[in-house]
Scaffold this active site. Structure first.
Site, mmCIF file in Angstrom:
data_model
loop_
_atom_site.group_PDB
_atom_site.id
_atom_site.type_symbol
_atom_site.label_atom_id
_atom_site.label_comp_id
_atom_site.label_asym_id
_atom_site.label_seq_id
_atom_site.Cartn_x
_atom_site.Cartn_y
_atom_site.Cartn_z
ATOM 1 N N GLU A 154 0.814 -1.214 0.000
ATOM 2 C CA GLU A 154 0.000 0.000 0.000
ATOM 3 C C GLU A 154 0.853 1.272 0.000
ATOM 4 O O GLU A 154 0.602 2.208 0.755
ATOM 5 C CB GLU A 154 -0.952 0.014 1.211
ATOM 6 N N GLU A 180 -6.972 -7.303 -0.382
ATOM 7 C CA GLU A 180 -7.460 -7.154 1.005
ATOM 8 C C GLU A 180 -8.928 -6.763 0.939
ATOM 9 O O GLU A 180 -9.256 -5.606 0.673
ATOM 10 C CB GLU A 180 -6.670 -6.096 1.782
#
Length: 810
Positions: free
Chosen positions: A188, A265
């Site tokens: 991320e 995710e």
């Protein structure tokens, strides 16, 4: 004989010529392939949808690893997704640990044994609500280090660590006959910055570590994945339950129309913070999202499928501000903290069975151990906090304070002692950047607390007598795990000032010659605390300390510093068992600290909640006598007692709420913008006609796009004079006319929590207008705002017409 020979030749030819599968002749291991195909992944040349369960091996006792893997398979998953936590594997520089509960290679072998595949996410940064996002604290001993950037020292250490990971896991890639099908590069990064050269360098290190043939990917949010997207990596998206799935993949579809889609995710729930309500997410939205993805051939990893527990000191903290995470990582996941199926599990299992090629899912395994109660027992042995110290340093002729890192300590507490000036009137004590929870004493008398969670920095002191001493006890909590604030030193990180008015003249004084005392979070040190006498403490005190300094330490060693509060310190007690089992240790009699049972650190507790029990795995207990040591930095409320109950308590807050918050007066001269937001998902920008200056940003929603009474905002930024986003590190909520905490935790601080899937929402029954006031911490020049509605389809609760105010006067 000739026929058998011909068969052998044909079979060998098939194995050698097959593009999808072969046998490694050196070890007779069946080798498969995993690759990227046209709009799908390919396993041995056939379309393959990844149905991954995210679990974290350090958050599960090793004795329970296989049970949790079997639970994931019974849910319908075909893959296990894991982070690799750098700081747990290299707790000290060049000291690596891949044994016991850290044996991630054995964990992967267990996954393969149970017929599943593995996705590995080796960082170096992982987030995961884990201490410093997985980065080791000792990196901070290099004061000028740049984390997650091409700092030479940082990159050198990353390369050394990833090489060690490669030694463990590279032999287990699918190309080598193992279960590992994909490996992630960084994590991320778009939420941290824009730096493709850095991400490229991490990719090259991962490849060089033995992952040069396995499929590599990177994950980010749909709003920022292009910032750091590399051409040679698979791109995956992260988003939560309820999100508009087509919208999440819309840009990816335009840029890579033939690429497989994967949500790396898919957030099943959320994590809890000390002092906030327990987080939950509806199972219906989670199941509907997975059903939709599978119906469209979209791969996913369910984060978390089983959360487990951040044992010891491994729970991190979130930012902006400082919001430490609780010990439980239950995450409202389908498999709860202690490995049992929840209603979410059963609902999701029904849907997953539809996508199991017409086969029945495996039976749900029985729990490996029963759940027990433990009768109330007393922790009657007590030892003073300073009996746990193991190192002292003095900063002679300097106002400098030493941090944990200066004292070569990762986790624990510090006690700072210095002489004070005489004052005739009250004064203000300011701890400049105290991380994290401090208790102030003068001559052993308790004055008060300064709490970083509340953004506190100062406290009022009474008049100070001549020859007085100040003692500041500082407990460190988890280091920040998300955002730019991950460079999170512990202790008093700058200086201490005392400001007083003597004869209408303001004087600021900085104490010098600080004694810095280290108390490590360590079971062995806790045991020594019960062995150490006062005479032994005297021996470790430098004889160059002045008499007054020595008395400052003596006052802490005696019970005088306890004043009218119960005793902080170490507590020890025992209980006996005829049968072992999982249990939940109730800590409501105690204040704040951490617990060891039979040498295992269960984690932190804090009586503010919402977590009031600590999960105690039965595999760490034994028949007969069991030892419990509690380090309580506040002290118990009454008798120091514990007991084990048969279910956890994760949703019990003990906070005093102020009822004196009034709606601010919104004067016309504060108004800087009026207008209408657009309907739908995605970021929107509002530019002011003139540059406005103020400390408070006020959003007044006049109505909603849907014409209903509820309002919501996912994220909010203020823009500086150049149109750049202002830092939100010091932001707090000054006022919100309504917050919906009836179903989840939709509090107003969600508008600046760096998470696009969480949001502020108002309660049903509260009508427009809705007002939100953000305290930016100081006066800023603001040229506009950026606003993000909710991520769900149709962006429910989106504000239509608005007024925006900037002011210094509220």
């Amino acid at each position: 004989m000739e026929i058998k020979k011909t068969i052998k030749i044909c079979l060998l030819s098939f194995l050698l010529l097959s593009p999808f599968m072969h046998v490694n002749a050196s070890n007779n291991v069946k080798v498969s392939t995993f690759a990227v195909g046209e709009n799908t992944f390919l396993l041995d040349g056939h379309p393959f949808v990844v149905k991954a369960a995210e679990v974290h091996y350090p958050r599960i006792p090793r004795a329970y690893w296989e049970h949790r893997i079997k639970m994931c398979k019974a849910l319908g998953m075909n893959t296990i997704c894991i982070y690799v936590f750098w700081n747990i594997h290299e707790p000290q520089e060049n000291h690596f640990d891949f044994t016991g509960n850290n044996d991630l290679a054995e964990f992967c072998r267990l996954v393969k044994k149970n017929g599943m595949y593995v996705i590995v996410r080796p960082g170096p940064y992982v987030c995961a609500e884990w201490e410093m996002g997985g980065l080791p604290w000792w990196l901070l001993k290099k004061k000028d280090i740049a984390l997650r950037e091409q700092d030479p020292y940082f990159m050198k250490r990353v390369e050394i660590f990833e090489k060690e990971v490669g030694k463990q896991l590279a032999p287990l890639t699918i190309q080598n006959g193992g279960p590992i099908i994909m490996v992630q590069v960084e994590n991320e990064y778009g939420s941290y910055g824009e730096n493709k050269p850095y991400v490229s360098a991490i990719r090259d290190i991962v490849k060089k570590s033995g992952f040069d043939k396995v499929t590599l990917f990177q994950c980010d949010w749909s709003s920022n994945f292009t910032k750091n997207g590399l051409d040679d990596l698979v791109w995956t998206m992260n988003f939560g339950t309820g999100a508009n799935i087509d919208e999440q993949f819309k840009l990816l579809g335009k840029l890579r129309p033939n690429a497989p889609k994967m949500c790396s995710e898919f957030w099943s729930g959320w994590f809890d913070k000390w002092g906030a309500r327990h987080e939950t997410r509806p199972s219906s939205e989670m199941v509907a999202g997975i059903d939709e993805m599978l119906s469209k051939g979209i791969s996913f990893s369910l984060y978390m499928t089983h959360g487990g527990t951040s044992f010891g000191h491994w729970a991190g903290a979130n930012s902006p501000g400082f919001a430490p995470d609780v010990t439980s990582y239950d995450y409202d996941a389908p498999i709860n903290e202690y490995g049992m199926p929840t209603p979410k599990f059963w609902e999701l299992r029904k849907t997953m069975e539809k996508y199991n090629d017409g086969k029945k899912l495996p039976a749900v395994p029985k729990s490996p151990i029963s759940i027990i109660n433990i009768p109330k027992f007393s922790l009657s042995e007590h030892s003073n906090l300073l009996n746990g110290m193991d190192s002292i340093a003095i900063t002679n002729n300097s106002d400098k304070m030493l941090t944990f890192e200066d004292m070569n300590m990762g986790w624990g507490s510090m006690v700072y002692i210095a002489d004070l000036p005489e004052t005739k009137s009250n004064s203000i004590l300011t701890l400049n950047e105290c991380h994290d929870y401090s208790r102030i004493f003068i001559n052993g008398k308790y004055i008060g607390t300064i709490d970083r969670v509340k953004n506190e920095k100062s406290i009022e002191l009474p008049p100070i007598a001549k020859n007085s001493m100040i003692q500041v006890f500082v407990e460190g909590m988890g280091r920040i795990n998300f955002g730019r604030a991950i460079k999170d030193y512990k202790g008093i990180t700058k200086d201490v000032t005392i400001t007083t008015d003597n004869g209408n003249v303001q004087t600021t004084y900085k104490p010098k010659n600080w004694i810095n005392i280290r108390i490590k979070d360590d079971y062995t040190q806790a045991l020594k605390a019960f062995e150490m006498s006062n005479k032994q403490i005297d021996l470790v005190i430098d004889k160059s300390i002045s008499v007054s300094m020595f008395n400052g330490i003596e006052s802490l060693k005696t019970e005088k510093w306890l004043d009218n509060i119960n005793k902080p310190g170490y507590y020890r007690g025992y209980f006996n068992l005829k049968k072992v089992g999982d249990t939940f240790l109730n800590m409501e009699a105690f204040g704040k600290g951490l617990v060891y049972v039979n040498g295992h650190s269960l984690g932190r507790f804090w009586n503010i909640g919402p977590q009031q029990t600590l999960y105690l795995p039965g595999c760490w207990l034994k028949k007969g006598r069991n030892e419990v040591i509690v380090l309580d930095v506040i002290g118990p409320k009454g008798s120091p007692v514990c007991y084990g109950q048969n279910k956890p308590e994760l949703d019990k807050l003990n906070l005093e709420r102020s009822s004196n918050i009034k709606k601010p007066e919104l004067k016309k001269e504060y108004l800087v913008a009026s207008g209408s937001f657009e309907a739908g998902n995605g970021w929107q920008k509002v530019k002011f006609n003139t540059l406005s200056t103020g400390r408070y940003l006020v959003i007044e929603g006049l109505n909603s796009q849907e014409g209903k009474e509820k309002a919501s905002i996912a994220e909010l930024y203020a823009l500086d004079a150049n149109g750049k986003r202002l830092s939100r590190e010091s932001w707090t909520i000054k006022y919100a006319d309504s917050e919906d905490v009836s179903n989840g935790n939709k509090t107003a601080d969600k508008v600046f929590d760096l998470q696009e899937s969480t949001y502020w929402a108002t309660q049903s029954g509260v009508s427009f207008p809705h007002v939100l006031v953000v305290d930016m911490g100081s006066s800023n020049s603001v040229s506009g705002i950026e606003y993000l509605p909710r991520a769900e389809q149709g962006a429910p609760g989106s504000i239509k017409n608005y007024n925006i105010y900037i002011t210094n006067d509220l």
